[in-house]
Design a protein around this motif. Structure first.
Motif, mmCIF file in Angstrom:
data_model
loop_
_atom_site.group_PDB
_atom_site.id
_atom_site.type_symbol
_atom_site.label_atom_id
_atom_site.label_comp_id
_atom_site.label_asym_id
_atom_site.label_seq_id
_atom_site.Cartn_x
_atom_site.Cartn_y
_atom_site.Cartn_z
ATOM 1 N N GLY A 198 43.839 23.299 -22.959
ATOM 2 C CA GLY A 198 44.995 24.070 -22.498
ATOM 3 C C GLY A 198 44.657 24.997 -21.336
ATOM 4 O O GLY A 198 43.518 25.065 -20.873
ATOM 5 N N ILE A 199 45.717 25.693 -20.877
ATOM 6 C CA ILE A 199 45.561 26.594 -19.720
ATOM 7 C C ILE A 199 45.555 28.030 -20.222
ATOM 8 O O ILE A 199 46.511 28.485 -20.850
ATOM 9 N N SER A 200 44.484 28.743 -19.940
ATOM 10 C CA SER A 200 44.374 30.148 -20.365
ATOM 11 C C SER A 200 44.551 31.046 -19.147
ATOM 12 O O SER A 200 44.567 30.565 -18.011
ATOM 13 N N GLU A 201 44.634 32.349 -19.382
ATOM 14 C CA GLU A 201 44.752 33.265 -18.239
ATOM 15 C C GLU A 201 43.496 33.186 -17.361
ATOM 16 O O GLU A 201 43.528 33.467 -16.170
ATOM 17 N N HIS A 202 42.364 32.780 -17.992
ATOM 18 C CA HIS A 202 41.112 32.684 -17.232
ATOM 19 C C HIS A 202 41.147 31.517 -16.235
ATOM 20 O O HIS A 202 40.355 31.473 -15.302
ATOM 21 N N HIS A 203 42.062 30.575 -16.502
ATOM 22 C CA HIS A 203 42.231 29.463 -15.554
ATOM 23 C C HIS A 203 43.146 29.850 -14.401
ATOM 24 O O HIS A 203 43.218 29.132 -13.406
ATOM 25 N N LEU A 204 43.889 30.926 -14.586
ATOM 26 C CA LEU A 204 44.922 31.250 -13.596
ATOM 27 C C LEU A 204 44.446 32.356 -12.657
ATOM 28 O O LEU A 204 45.062 33.401 -12.521
ATOM 29 N N GLN A 205 43.305 32.117 -12.046
ATOM 30 C CA GLN A 205 42.689 33.113 -11.167
ATOM 31 C C GLN A 205 42.892 32.761 -9.697
ATOM 32 O O GLN A 205 42.283 33.368 -8.836
ATOM 33 N N GLY A 206 43.692 31.757 -9.439
ATOM 34 C CA GLY A 206 43.974 31.431 -8.042
ATOM 35 C C GLY A 206 43.463 30.077 -7.609
ATOM 36 O O GLY A 206 43.873 29.560 -6.569
ATOM 37 N N GLY A 207 42.571 29.478 -8.386
ATOM 38 C CA GLY A 207 42.046 28.159 -8.017
ATOM 39 C C GLY A 207 43.020 27.053 -8.412
ATOM 40 O O GLY A 207 43.801 27.211 -9.359
ATOM 41 N N ASP A 208 42.980 25.943 -7.676
ATOM 42 C CA ASP A 208 43.842 24.793 -8.004
ATOM 43 C C ASP A 208 43.416 24.189 -9.345
ATOM 44 O O ASP A 208 42.217 24.064 -9.616
ATOM 45 N N LEU A 209 44.414 23.790 -10.130
ATOM 46 C CA LEU A 209 44.106 23.239 -11.454
ATOM 47 C C LEU A 209 44.513 21.778 -11.576
ATOM 48 O O LEU A 209 45.556 21.368 -11.052
ATOM 49 N N ILE A 210 43.679 21.026 -12.275
ATOM 50 C CA ILE A 210 44.092 19.705 -12.763
ATOM 51 C C ILE A 210 44.235 19.905 -14.272
ATOM 52 O O ILE A 210 43.246 20.215 -14.956
ATOM 53 N N TRP A 211 45.460 19.824 -14.743
ATOM 54 C CA TRP A 211 45.695 20.110 -16.166
ATOM 55 C C TRP A 211 45.466 18.840 -16.974
ATOM 56 O O TRP A 211 46.133 17.837 -16.758
ATOM 57 N N GLN A 212 44.508 18.938 -17.902
ATOM 58 C CA GLN A 212 44.202 17.759 -18.713
ATOM 59 C C GLN A 212 44.932 17.815 -20.065
ATOM 60 O O GLN A 212 44.937 18.846 -20.732
ATOM 61 N N ILE A 213 45.546 16.685 -20.423
ATOM 62 C CA ILE A 213 46.247 16.572 -21.703
ATOM 63 C C ILE A 213 45.468 15.602 -22.578
ATOM 64 O O ILE A 213 45.342 14.423 -22.247
ATOM 65 N N GLY A 214 44.932 16.105 -23.676
ATOM 66 C CA GLY A 214 44.176 15.244 -24.590
ATOM 67 C C GLY A 214 45.032 14.818 -25.769
ATOM 68 O O GLY A 214 46.246 15.079 -25.812
ATOM 69 N N THR A 215 44.400 14.204 -26.755
ATOM 70 C CA THR A 215 45.154 13.709 -27.911
ATOM 71 C C THR A 215 45.699 14.839 -28.782
ATOM 72 O O THR A 215 46.609 14.623 -29.576
ATOM 73 N N GLY A 216 45.144 16.027 -28.635
ATOM 74 C CA GLY A 216 45.640 17.174 -29.410
ATOM 75 C C GLY A 216 46.854 17.822 -28.768
ATOM 76 O O GLY A 216 47.474 18.700 -29.360
ATOM 77 N N TYR A 217 47.192 17.396 -27.543
ATOM 78 C CA TYR A 217 48.328 17.944 -26.770
ATOM 79 C C TYR A 217 48.294 19.475 -26.752
ATOM 80 O O TYR A 217 49.338 20.129 -26.901
ATOM 81 N N PHE A 218 47.103 20.034 -26.556
ATOM 82 C CA PHE A 218 46.984 21.490 -26.581
ATOM 83 C C PHE A 218 47.737 22.117 -25.414
ATOM 84 O O PHE A 218 47.584 21.710 -24.267
ATOM 85 N N GLY A 219 48.566 23.083 -25.739
ATOM 86 C CA GLY A 219 49.369 23.747 -24.710
ATOM 87 C C GLY A 219 50.678 23.036 -24.454
ATOM 88 O O GLY A 219 51.509 23.511 -23.671
ATOM 89 N N CYS A 220 50.886 21.875 -25.115
ATOM 90 C CA CYS A 220 52.158 21.160 -24.917
ATOM 91 C C CYS A 220 52.522 20.434 -26.205
ATOM 92 O O CYS A 220 52.915 19.277 -26.189
ATOM 93 N N ARG A 221 52.377 21.143 -27.348
ATOM 94 C CA ARG A 221 52.621 20.479 -28.627
ATOM 95 C C ARG A 221 53.580 21.295 -29.495
ATOM 96 O O ARG A 221 53.764 22.503 -29.270
ATOM 97 N N ASP A 222 54.138 20.591 -30.483
ATOM 98 C CA ASP A 222 54.958 21.336 -31.446
ATOM 99 C C ASP A 222 54.076 21.686 -32.642
ATOM 100 O O ASP A 222 52.870 21.439 -32.641
ATOM 101 N N LYS A 223 54.689 22.237 -33.657
ATOM 102 C CA LYS A 223 53.933 22.717 -34.824
ATOM 103 C C LYS A 223 53.166 21.604 -35.533
ATOM 104 O O LYS A 223 52.132 21.842 -36.157
ATOM 105 N N ASN A 224 53.691 20.378 -35.421
ATOM 106 C CA ASN A 224 53.037 19.255 -36.111
ATOM 107 C C ASN A 224 52.031 18.522 -35.226
ATOM 108 O O ASN A 224 51.524 17.462 -35.600
ATOM 109 N N GLY A 225 51.798 19.059 -34.046
ATOM 110 C CA GLY A 225 50.811 18.438 -33.168
ATOM 111 C C GLY A 225 51.391 17.339 -32.303
ATOM 112 O O GLY A 225 50.663 16.625 -31.614
ATOM 113 N N LYS A 226 52.708 17.193 -32.305
ATOM 114 C CA LYS A 226 53.334 16.165 -31.457
ATOM 115 C C LYS A 226 53.601 16.739 -30.071
ATOM 116 O O LYS A 226 53.812 17.937 -29.910
ATOM 117 N N PHE A 227 53.619 15.840 -29.074
ATOM 118 C CA PHE A 227 53.894 16.261 -27.696
ATOM 119 C C PHE A 227 55.262 16.938 -27.615
ATOM 120 O O PHE A 227 56.242 16.440 -28.178
#
Ligand SMILES: Cc1cc2nc3c(=O)[nH]c(=O)nc-3n(C[C@H](O)[C@H](O)[C@H](O)COP(=O)(O)O)c2cc1C
Length: 521
Positions: A198-227
C-alpha cells in the motif's frame, strides 16, 4: 565379557572444576582476604549455568559440554560478520559480492569509483561477460535515457528513467528507508515502486510512484479482502501515482503468498493496508479477481479506467512458458493491451521466503527477458508493451545487458537498499536489521537519517546512469533502441564464447515465421 566401565563424563569434570573453584574462592575469602568474596560474582553464576546446562535436554552439545558448548553458538552467530570482515575476497559474497556492494556504496556516497590495476574476474571462466566497444565512440545525451511507458489505450503516459526503485513495501522496509527512497526518487527524477503493502505517507514525499497491487489488495480492499474499486480509485488518482502494477508473482518466491504477522500489523500499517490492526493477515498465492488471462485483461482495463487512464501493467516471474503465451493470446483476443510487463528473475530478492522457493522456482532473468521479448515480438505487441526488468541489476553494464535482451527500463530493489546503507547482513526476516533499513524497530530505524540517505539514493541512481551512458558511448549505441544482443558476449566454455543473440535469440526467425509454440522446445 562385557565390563561395566564407569567413566566420568566431560560435563561432570566441568562441574567438578567449577565446584572446586568455588570452594577455593570461599576458602581464600576465609583464610587470606575477604575481598575474595568478590570472585563469587563470577564463580557462582558460572557454576549455576553449568548445572542448568547439564540438566536441560534441548541442546545435546551444551548438555555434554556445559558452559564451553555455548562458544559454538556464539561463533556461529558471528560467523557471517567474521566471514564478511576478514575472509571475504572482492569476488566473494552472495547475493552481491564485495565489488558489487562497494561500487554501490562509492556511487551513493559520491566517492572515488574507479578501480586500480585491472580486471579481477577471470575472463577464461565460463559465465564471463563483456560488450563489444567501437573504434568510433559517439556522444549520448543523458536525457535520452528515459522511456515513455503508455500505449494508445492509456491517457497519461509516463516518461520513466531506465533505472527505478524496485518494489519493496512499507512493512518490509522501515518508514525512514521508504522516506529516503521516495525523496531520493524525487531528487533524481526516477520512479519508486511501492511494493504490495500500500501507499503510506512515507511514500508521498514528492517522488513518482508506481503503485503495486498484490493478491492482498492492500490499500484497495474491503473488509473481506476483496478488491474495492472506490478505495483503489482514491489512491490511483493521486498525482504522485504515475503507473499501476498488478503483481502476479516475484522471483524470490513465485506462487507463494505472504503473511503479515499480528506483531507487525501496527495501527499505522493496518490503516494503510485497510486491514484490522493486531491480526495476522494472509496474502493469498493467487488473485481472487480473475481466474484466467481474459479476466485478468479485463481487470487491468478496470484499473486503467479507475485510475483515469494511467499506464497499467503486471509483474511476474516466468514459470510455465505456455501460461505467458496464453496471456498474449488473451491480449490479442480482448484487444486490451497492458502498457508494461515487469519481468522478475528467479534471482530476485525478498524480505522472507522459503528456501526451496528462493533457490529452485522461477526462470532466471536473462532467459525470461529473451522469452518475453520474443513472444511479444511474435504477437506484434512489442511496440505497445514495454518490458521492465528486475533481478540483480546494479551497474551500468547490468542495465545495458537487460536492455539488449528486450527490457526498456529496469528496477533495482536491493541495489537501492545498499545505497541506503544495507550491509547485506541477510537478516531482513528477523526485524533486527542493524542499519534500520528492513526493520520496524524504532531504536534501529531511527538511526537511518532520510535527509542524508535520500542524497545517496539519488547519487547512486545518477552515477549508475552515467556509467550506462559512458558504455553506450564507447560502444557507439546512440540510443537505447540501438543496444543489441549481438554486441554482448558470454564465455560458454574454455574455447568458446557466444553472443547473446546466439544464446537467447537463435530461434527468432523460426518463431516469427512459424508459430510461437516452438518457444516451448
Ligand atoms: C526487502 C524486499 C522486499 C520486497 N518486496 C516486494 C514486494 O512487495 N513486491 C514485489 O513484487 N517484489 C518485492 N521484492 C522483490 C523486488 O521488488 C525485486 O523484484 C527483486 O528483489 C529483484 O530485484 P533486485 O535484485 O534489484 O533486488 C522485495 C525485495 C526485497 C529485497
Amino acid at each position: 565379557m562385557i565390563r561395566n566401565q564407569k567413566q566420568i563424563s566431560i560435563s561432570g569434570i566441568i562441574i567438578l572444576i567449577l565446584i572446586l573453584f568455588n570452594v577455593i574462592v570461599v576458602r581464600n575469602a576465609y583464610v587470606i582476604n575477604e575481598k575474595w568474596y568478590w570472585a563469587m560474582i563470577v564463580s557462582v553464576p558460572l557454576l549455576l549455568i553449568a548445572i542448568r546446562d547439564r540438566i536441560q535436554k534441548k541442546h545435546a552439545l551444551i548438555r555434554n559440554y556445559p558452559l564451553i558448548g555455548h562458544l559454538r553458538y556464539f561463533f556461529e552467530s558471528i560467523r557471517p560478520e567474521i566471514r564478511q570482515y576478514f575472509f571475504e575476497s572482492d569476488l566473494d559474497g552472495k547475493p552481491f559480492n564485495r565489488r558489487q556492494r562497494s561500487i554501490v556504496y562509492q556511487r551513493a556516497k559520491n566517492e572515488k569509483e574507479t578501480v586500480a590495476f585491472g580486471m579481477q574476474s577471470n575472463p577464461n571462466v565460463p559465465g564471463y561477460e563483456w560488450v563489444a566497444h567501437s573504434v568510433y565512440p559517439v556522444k549520448v545525451n543523458e536525457k535520452d535515457l528515459r522511456v515513455v511507458i503508455g500505449n494508445h489505450q492509456c491517457l497519461q503516459p509516463y516518461s520513466a528513467s531506465i533505472y527505478n526503485i524496485g518494489a519493496m513495501s512499507y512493512g518490509a522496509l522501515s518508514k525512514t528507508a521508504i522516506t529516503a527512497l521516495n525523496q531520493g526518487a524525487q531528487l533524481g527524477g526516477f520512479a519508486h515502486n511501492t511494493g504490495e503493502g500500500g501507499i503510506s505517507e512515507h511514500h508521498l514525499q514528492g517522488g513518482d510512484l508506481i503503485w503495486q497491487i498484490g493478491t492482498g489488495y492492500f490499500g484497495c480492499r474491503d473488509k473481506n479482502g476483496k478488491f474495492h474499486p472506490l478505495a483503489f480509485r482514491k489512491n490511483a488518482i493521486l498525482p504522485q501515482v504515475k503507473m499501476i502494477e498488478l503483481k502476479l508473482s516475484q522471483g524470490a518466491k513465485p506462487g507463494h503468498g505472504g503473511i503479515l504477522p499480528a506483531a507487525k500489523n501496527t495501527e499505522e500499517i493496518a490503516a494503510i493496508r485497510l486491514v484490522d490492526p493486531g491480526t495476522t493477515v494472509y496474502s493469498p498465492s493467487k488473485h481472487e479477481e480473475f481466474e484466467n488471462p481474459e479476466e485478468m485483461m479485463n481487470f487491468l482495463q478496470l484499473l486503467r479506467e479507475l485510475s483515469e487512464g494511467k499506464p497499467v501493467g503486471f509483474k511476474m516471474c516466468i514459470g510455465d512458458k505456455q501460461e505467458f503465451i496464453n496471456i498474449c493470446d488473451a491480449i490479442v483476443q480482448t484487444g486490451i493491451k497492458p502498457d508494461f510487463i515487469s519481468v522478475d528473475g528467479a534471482e530476485g530478492g525478498t524480505g522472507a521466503a522459503p528456501l526451496e522457493f528462493t533457490d529452485h522456482l522461477g526462470m532466471p532473468l536473462c532467459e525470461a527477458l529473451a522469452f518475453v521479448k520474443q513472444t511479444l515480438d511474435a504477437y506484434s505487441l512489442s511496440k505497445d508493451i514495454k518490458i521492465i526488468a528486475a533481478g540483480k541489476i546494479i551497474t551500468g553494464f547490468d542495465i545495458l545487458k537487460m536492455i539488449s535482451l528486450g527490457a526498456s527500463a529496469c528496477y533495482s530493489a536491493r541495489g537501492m537498499m545498499l545505497a541506503l546503507g544495507c550491509i547485506q547482513a541477510l537478516i531482513c526476516d528477523s526485524g533486527k536489521c542493524p542499519v534500520g533499513v528492513a526493520t520496524q524497530n524504532p531504536s534501529l530505524y531511527k538511526g537511518l537519517d532520510p535527509a542524508d540517505k535520500k542524497v545517496r539514493v539519488a547519487n547512486f541512481h545518477s552515477k549508475t546512469i552515467t556509467a550506462a551512458k559512458e558504455i553506450m558511448e564507447a560502444c557507439a549505441f546512440k540510443k537505447i533502441e540501438g543496444i543489441k544482443p549481438s554486441k554482448f558476449f558470454r564465455r560458454i566454455n574454455e574455447y568458446e564464447t557466444k553472443s547473446f543473440e546466439e544464446i537467447y535469440f537463435w530461434q527468432k526467425d523460426k518463431i516469427l515465421k512459424n508459430n510461437i509454440y516452438t518457444l516451448l522446445n
